[in-house]
Design a protein around this motif. Sequence first.
Motif, mmCIF file in Angstrom:
data_model
loop_
_atom_site.group_PDB
_atom_site.id
_atom_site.type_symbol
_atom_site.label_atom_id
_atom_site.label_comp_id
_atom_site.label_asym_id
_atom_site.label_seq_id
_atom_site.Cartn_x
_atom_site.Cartn_y
_atom_site.Cartn_z
ATOM 1 N N LEU A 173 -3.212 14.031 2.823
ATOM 2 C CA LEU A 173 -4.566 13.539 3.067
ATOM 3 C C LEU A 173 -4.799 12.194 2.383
ATOM 4 C CD1 LEU A 173 -6.745 16.782 2.750
ATOM 5 C CD2 LEU A 173 -6.010 15.612 4.832
ATOM 6 N N ILE A 174 -4.359 12.075 1.136
ATOM 7 C CA ILE A 174 -4.555 10.819 0.411
ATOM 8 C C ILE A 174 -3.769 9.694 1.074
ATOM 9 C CG2 ILE A 174 -4.178 9.660 -1.792
ATOM 10 C CD1 ILE A 174 -4.697 12.314 -3.181
ATOM 11 N N SER A 175 -2.556 10.002 1.544
ATOM 12 C CA SER A 175 -1.744 8.974 2.205
ATOM 13 C C SER A 175 -2.408 8.480 3.483
ATOM 14 C CB SER A 175 -0.359 9.539 2.513
ATOM 15 O OG SER A 175 0.273 10.008 1.342
ATOM 16 N N LEU A 176 -2.900 9.420 4.305
ATOM 17 C CA LEU A 176 -3.547 9.024 5.548
ATOM 18 C C LEU A 176 -4.843 8.270 5.281
ATOM 19 C CD1 LEU A 176 -2.951 12.247 7.692
ATOM 20 C CD2 LEU A 176 -1.777 10.048 7.872
ATOM 21 N N THR A 201 -5.588 6.490 2.613
ATOM 22 C CA THR A 201 -5.264 5.172 2.062
ATOM 23 C C THR A 201 -4.845 4.203 3.157
ATOM 24 O OG1 THR A 201 -4.562 6.227 -0.003
ATOM 25 C CG2 THR A 201 -3.823 3.981 0.390
ATOM 26 N N ASN A 202 -3.977 4.648 4.045
ATOM 27 C CA ASN A 202 -3.521 3.768 5.119
ATOM 28 C C ASN A 202 -4.640 3.457 6.104
ATOM 29 O OD1 ASN A 202 -0.376 3.216 5.201
ATOM 30 N ND2 ASN A 202 -0.674 5.246 4.328
ATOM 31 N N ALA A 203 -5.487 4.451 6.414
ATOM 32 C CA ALA A 203 -6.578 4.203 7.355
ATOM 33 C C ALA A 203 -7.573 3.198 6.790
ATOM 34 C CB ALA A 203 -7.284 5.517 7.692
ATOM 35 N N VAL A 204 -7.936 3.371 5.519
ATOM 36 C CA VAL A 204 -8.889 2.446 4.890
ATOM 37 C C VAL A 204 -8.273 1.057 4.759
ATOM 38 C CG1 VAL A 204 -10.128 1.950 2.758
ATOM 39 C CG2 VAL A 204 -10.161 4.248 3.694
ATOM 40 N N VAL A 209 0.828 -1.202 0.000
ATOM 41 C CA VAL A 209 0.000 0.000 0.000
ATOM 42 C C VAL A 209 0.866 1.256 0.000
ATOM 43 C CG1 VAL A 209 -1.653 1.334 1.367
ATOM 44 C CG2 VAL A 209 -2.008 -1.108 1.034
ATOM 45 N N ASN A 210 1.899 1.264 0.840
ATOM 46 C CA ASN A 210 2.738 2.453 0.947
ATOM 47 C C ASN A 210 3.689 2.601 -0.227
ATOM 48 O OD1 ASN A 210 2.385 3.916 3.758
ATOM 49 N ND2 ASN A 210 2.118 1.735 4.124
#
Length: 243
Positions: A103-106, A108-111, A71-72
């Motif tokens: 925002l997109i990184s956070l 993506t990781n949260a979802v 993901v990262n």
Amino acid sequence: MRTALPATATPPAPRLRLRLGTAVGISVLLSQLTSPGLLLAACAAGLLLALAASANGVLPLHSLLRRIASVNLFVAMLWLTLPWALQGGGPQWSEAGAHHALLISLRTNAVALGCMALLAGLDAFAIARAAAGLGLPSRLARLLVLTVRYLGVLDDTRRRIDLAMRARGFRPGANRRTVAVLAQQLALILVHAMLRAERVDLALRARAFATAPQPATRAPRPWRWAAGTAALCLGSSLLWLLR
């Protein structure tokens, strides 16, 4: 004397639908948040839930780390492009682009962490059954199952073709010959996929597989629709307050 391995019990259908519905609902809510602090808290909560699932043996730790890394990897590619703006003198750092990338990184990781924790231990067949129970058309559910099943078959075909090419002395390089051979390999894999699809279709028809949807036998339960509507309203209210 061989000992039988313990079989993993499949969760009941209502629990499967609840887990999948919760994962979808949380993903929708997280995708609408614009506060980095709340998204960071959601990432921390998702990581704790994923680690708890790993500690319970539902999600192996190496599998969890591999999924987070994949993901990262996408997130890292995002940071290489989005925070930069092309100006007259060349690429320059953009604060607005960096904010959007954060925002997109956070998100993506949260979802991703939330879905890993909620759907840990479920295969594609269980998810397809749960999705069909939540209202996904039966044809799409069957298509999901067949896609996941035969992606592995196509990957095995690719490995066998690659092994045969290497046995005949093929060594990839940065030249036109390598591009031509790889294009032929892709075409051969597509031909194998078409032949496999025809054989699968014949096998399904031989087993009296019907593509027409079957009539529903379960009695309608209005309380489920009421509970879903109430949950949607509550989520929308919380989203409005958090924004």
